[in-house]
Write a protein that holds these residues in place. Structure first.
Motif, PDB file in Angstrom:
ATOM      1  N   GLY A  29       0.818  -1.214   0.000  1.00 32.23           N
ATOM      2  CA  GLY A  29       0.000   0.000   0.000  1.00 32.23           C
ATOM      3  C   GLY A  29       0.847   1.257   0.000  1.00 32.23           C
ATOM      4  N   ILE A  30       1.921   1.239   0.780  1.00 28.91           N
ATOM      5  CA  ILE A  30       2.829   2.382   0.825  1.00 28.91           C
ATOM      6  C   ILE A  30       3.534   2.544  -0.509  1.00 28.91           C
ATOM      7  CG2 ILE A  30       4.916   3.292   1.922  1.00 28.91           C
ATOM      8  CD1 ILE A  30       3.922   1.949   4.507  1.00 28.91           C
ATOM      9  N   THR A  31       3.944   1.447  -1.113  1.00 27.35           N
ATOM     10  CA  THR A  31       4.602   1.500  -2.418  1.00 27.35           C
ATOM     11  C   THR A  31       3.663   2.059  -3.478  1.00 27.35           C
ATOM     12  OG1 THR A  31       5.928  -0.411  -1.782  1.00 27.35           O
ATOM     13  CG2 THR A  31       5.867   0.132  -4.110  1.00 27.35           C
ATOM     14  N   THR A  32       2.396   1.690  -3.399  1.00 26.29           N
ATOM     15  CA  THR A  32       1.415   2.210  -4.350  1.00 26.29           C
ATOM     16  C   THR A  32       1.261   3.723  -4.196  1.00 26.29           C
ATOM     17  OG1 THR A  32       0.244   0.112  -4.278  1.00 26.29           O
ATOM     18  CG2 THR A  32      -0.961   1.999  -5.153  1.00 26.29           C
ATOM     19  N   LEU A  33       1.187   4.201  -2.960  1.00 18.03           N
ATOM     20  CA  LEU A  33       1.084   5.644  -2.733  1.00 18.03           C
ATOM     21  C   LEU A  33       2.336   6.374  -3.214  1.00 18.03           C
ATOM     22  CD1 LEU A  33      -0.548   5.766   0.810  1.00 18.03           C
ATOM     23  CD2 LEU A  33      -1.591   6.384  -1.361  1.00 18.03           C
ATOM     24  N   GLU A  34       3.495   5.761  -3.009  1.00 19.54           N
ATOM     25  CA  GLU A  34       4.739   6.362  -3.478  1.00 19.54           C
ATOM     26  C   GLU A  34       4.763   6.448  -5.004  1.00 19.54           C
ATOM     27  OE1 GLU A  34       9.562   5.604  -3.238  1.00 19.54           O
ATOM     28  OE2 GLU A  34       8.186   4.169  -2.345  1.00 19.54           O
ATOM     29  N   ASP A  35       4.295   5.397  -5.661  1.00 19.51           N
ATOM     30  CA  ASP A  35       4.250   5.405  -7.122  1.00 19.51           C
ATOM     31  C   ASP A  35       3.305   6.477  -7.650  1.00 19.51           C
ATOM     32  OD1 ASP A  35       6.041   3.321  -7.158  1.00 19.51           O
ATOM     33  OD2 ASP A  35       4.501   1.770  -7.443  1.00 19.51           O
ATOM     34  N   ILE A  36       2.171   6.647  -6.983  1.00 17.78           N
ATOM     35  CA  ILE A  36       1.213   7.677  -7.403  1.00 17.78           C
ATOM     36  C   ILE A  36       1.813   9.067  -7.225  1.00 17.78           C
ATOM     37  CG2 ILE A  36      -1.002   8.765  -6.816  1.00 17.78           C
ATOM     38  CD1 ILE A  36      -2.032   5.918  -6.185  1.00 17.78           C
ATOM     39  N   ALA A  37       2.462   9.310  -6.082  1.00 15.40           N
ATOM     40  CA  ALA A  37       3.069  10.616  -5.832  1.00 15.40           C
ATOM     41  C   ALA A  37       4.166  10.912  -6.848  1.00 15.40           C
ATOM     42  CB  ALA A  37       3.625  10.669  -4.411  1.00 15.40           C
ATOM     43  N   LEU A  38       4.993   9.916  -7.154  1.00 17.51           N
ATOM     44  CA  LEU A  38       6.058  10.122  -8.130  1.00 17.51           C
ATOM     45  C   LEU A  38       5.501  10.353  -9.530  1.00 17.51           C
ATOM     46  CD1 LEU A  38       8.736   7.559  -6.924  1.00 17.51           C
ATOM     47  CD2 LEU A  38       8.747  10.034  -6.657  1.00 17.51           C
ATOM     48  N   ALA A  39       4.407   9.691  -9.876  1.00 16.53           N
ATOM     49  CA  ALA A  39       3.786   9.918 -11.179  1.00 16.53           C
ATOM     50  C   ALA A  39       3.232  11.338 -11.284  1.00 16.53           C
ATOM     51  CB  ALA A  39       2.673   8.900 -11.420  1.00 16.53           C
ATOM     52  N   ILE A  40       2.682  11.851 -10.186  1.00 19.48           N
ATOM     53  CA  ILE A  40       2.175  13.225 -10.179  1.00 19.48           C
ATOM     54  C   ILE A  40       3.328  14.212 -10.350  1.00 19.48           C
ATOM     55  CG2 ILE A  40       1.115  14.992  -8.698  1.00 19.48           C
ATOM     56  CD1 ILE A  40      -0.688  12.730  -7.603  1.00 19.48           C
ATOM     57  N   VAL A  41       4.438  13.957  -9.647  1.00 19.06           N
ATOM     58  CA  VAL A  41       5.610  14.840  -9.770  1.00 19.06           C
ATOM     59  C   VAL A  41       6.150  14.816 -11.195  1.00 19.06           C
ATOM     60  CG1 VAL A  41       8.015  15.138  -9.037  1.00 19.06           C
ATOM     61  CG2 VAL A  41       6.242  14.720  -7.337  1.00 19.06           C
ATOM     62  N   ILE A  42       6.211  13.638 -11.809  1.00 20.30           N
ATOM     63  CA  ILE A  42       6.685  13.539 -13.188  1.00 20.30           C
ATOM     64  C   ILE A  42       5.757  14.296 -14.136  1.00 20.30           C
ATOM     65  CG2 ILE A  42       7.028  11.938 -15.114  1.00 20.30           C
ATOM     66  CD1 ILE A  42       8.067   9.909 -13.067  1.00 20.30           C
ATOM     67  N   GLY A  43       4.449  14.171 -13.931  1.00 20.07           N
ATOM     68  CA  GLY A  43       3.482  14.885 -14.776  1.00 20.07           C
ATOM     69  C   GLY A  43       3.631  16.391 -14.665  1.00 20.07           C
ATOM     70  N   ILE A  44       3.808  16.890 -13.454  1.00 18.45           N
ATOM     71  CA  ILE A  44       4.008  18.327 -13.264  1.00 18.45           C
ATOM     72  C   ILE A  44       5.335  18.744 -13.888  1.00 18.45           C
ATOM     73  CG2 ILE A  44       4.370  20.115 -11.511  1.00 18.45           C
ATOM     74  CD1 ILE A  44       2.382  18.570  -9.742  1.00 18.45           C
ATOM     75  N   GLY A  45       6.343  17.890 -13.793  1.00 19.82           N
ATOM     76  CA  GLY A  45       7.639  18.191 -14.404  1.00 19.82           C
ATOM     77  C   GLY A  45       7.546  18.316 -15.912  1.00 19.82           C
ATOM     78  N   VAL A  46       6.755  17.454 -16.530  1.00 10.49           N
ATOM     79  CA  VAL A  46       6.563  17.548 -17.983  1.00 10.49           C
ATOM     80  C   VAL A  46       5.872  18.852 -18.349  1.00 10.49           C
ATOM     81  CG1 VAL A  46       5.324  16.514 -19.930  1.00 10.49           C
ATOM     82  CG2 VAL A  46       6.590  15.051 -18.353  1.00 10.49           C
ATOM     83  N   VAL A  47       4.887  19.255 -17.563  1.00  8.85           N
ATOM     84  CA  VAL A  47       4.194  20.526 -17.816  1.00  8.85           C
ATOM     85  C   VAL A  47       5.172  21.700 -17.678  1.00  8.85           C
ATOM     86  CG1 VAL A  47       2.400  22.084 -16.944  1.00  8.85           C
ATOM     87  CG2 VAL A  47       1.932  19.642 -17.186  1.00  8.85           C
ATOM     88  N   PHE A  48       5.999  21.681 -16.619  1.00  2.42           N
ATOM     89  CA  PHE A  48       6.989  22.745 -16.432  1.00  2.42           C
ATOM     90  C   PHE A  48       7.959  22.793 -17.604  1.00  2.42           C
ATOM     91  CE2 PHE A  48       5.348  23.710 -12.509  1.00  2.42           C
ATOM     92  CZ  PHE A  48       6.170  24.474 -11.697  1.00  2.42           C
ATOM     93  N   PHE A  49       8.424  21.622 -18.038  1.00  2.00           N
ATOM     94  CA  PHE A  49       9.387  21.567 -19.133  1.00  2.00           C
ATOM     95  C   PHE A  49       8.782  22.136 -20.412  1.00  2.00           C
ATOM     96  CE2 PHE A  49      11.584  19.337 -22.608  1.00  2.00           C
ATOM     97  CZ  PHE A  49      12.889  19.764 -22.356  1.00  2.00           C
ATOM     98  N   CYS A  50       7.566  21.721 -20.721  1.00  2.00           N
ATOM     99  CA  CYS A  50       6.914  22.216 -21.941  1.00  2.00           C
ATOM    100  C   CYS A  50       6.637  23.714 -21.855  1.00  2.00           C
ATOM    101  CB  CYS A  50       5.618  21.456 -22.189  1.00  2.00           C
ATOM    102  SG  CYS A  50       5.874  19.728 -22.614  1.00  2.00           S
ATOM    103  N   PHE A  51       6.191  24.185 -20.700  1.00  2.21           N
ATOM    104  CA  PHE A  51       5.944  25.619 -20.542  1.00  2.21           C
ATOM    105  C   PHE A  51       7.245  26.404 -20.651  1.00  2.21           C
ATOM    106  CE2 PHE A  51       5.035  29.446 -17.960  1.00  2.21           C
ATOM    107  CZ  PHE A  51       4.036  29.981 -18.751  1.00  2.21           C
ATOM    108  N   GLY A  52       8.352  25.841 -20.150  1.00  6.54           N
ATOM    109  CA  GLY A  52       9.649  26.490 -20.272  1.00  6.54           C
ATOM    110  C   GLY A  52      10.089  26.607 -21.715  1.00  6.54           C
ATOM    111  N   ILE A  53       9.818  25.562 -22.509  1.00 10.51           N
ATOM    112  CA  ILE A  53      10.153  25.626 -23.936  1.00 10.51           C
ATOM    113  C   ILE A  53       9.358  26.734 -24.623  1.00 10.51           C
ATOM    114  CG2 ILE A  53       9.939  24.393 -26.128  1.00 10.51           C
ATOM    115  CD1 ILE A  53      10.636  21.830 -24.629  1.00 10.51           C
TER     116      ILE A  53
END
Length: 92
Positions: A29-53
């Motif tokens: 259960g903890i691993t699942t929550l960690e995976d979800i949090a990391l996926a959210i961070v990656i998604g926000i990172g992609v948005v930041f990267f694209c907006f920076g471009i």
């Protein structure tokens, strides 16, 4: 009297042997929550990267060095956020 206690202890030992003492149920259960949090961070990172471009492209066309620096900073922040799971795995 001793025979009764012996039977109780034997039955407790059998019940204890049948119970599952694995912690994988909790850690999954903890691993699942960690995976979800990391996926959210990656998604926000992609948005930041694209907006920076986009911001960097607009700044280059307008010859604005302040916005160029801001766009580069956003792109770098997006790269760090995209690479966050790798960085976490590297340091843990």
């Amino acid at each position: 009297m001793i025979g009764k206690f012996g039977k109780v202890y034997n039955s407790l030992a059998i019940m204890a042997a049948k119970t599952k003492t694995d912690v994988s149920d909790v850690t999954s259960g903890i691993t699942t929550l960690e995976d979800i949090a990391l996926a959210i961070v990656i998604g926000i990172g992609v948005v930041f990267f694209c907006f920076g471009i986009v911001e960097l492209g607009g700044a280059i066309s307008a010859h604005d060095s302040t916005q160029q620096l801001s766009g580069i900073k956003r792109m770098i922040a997006g790269i760090f956020m995209i690479a966050a799971p790798l960085l976490i795995a590297l340091f843990t």
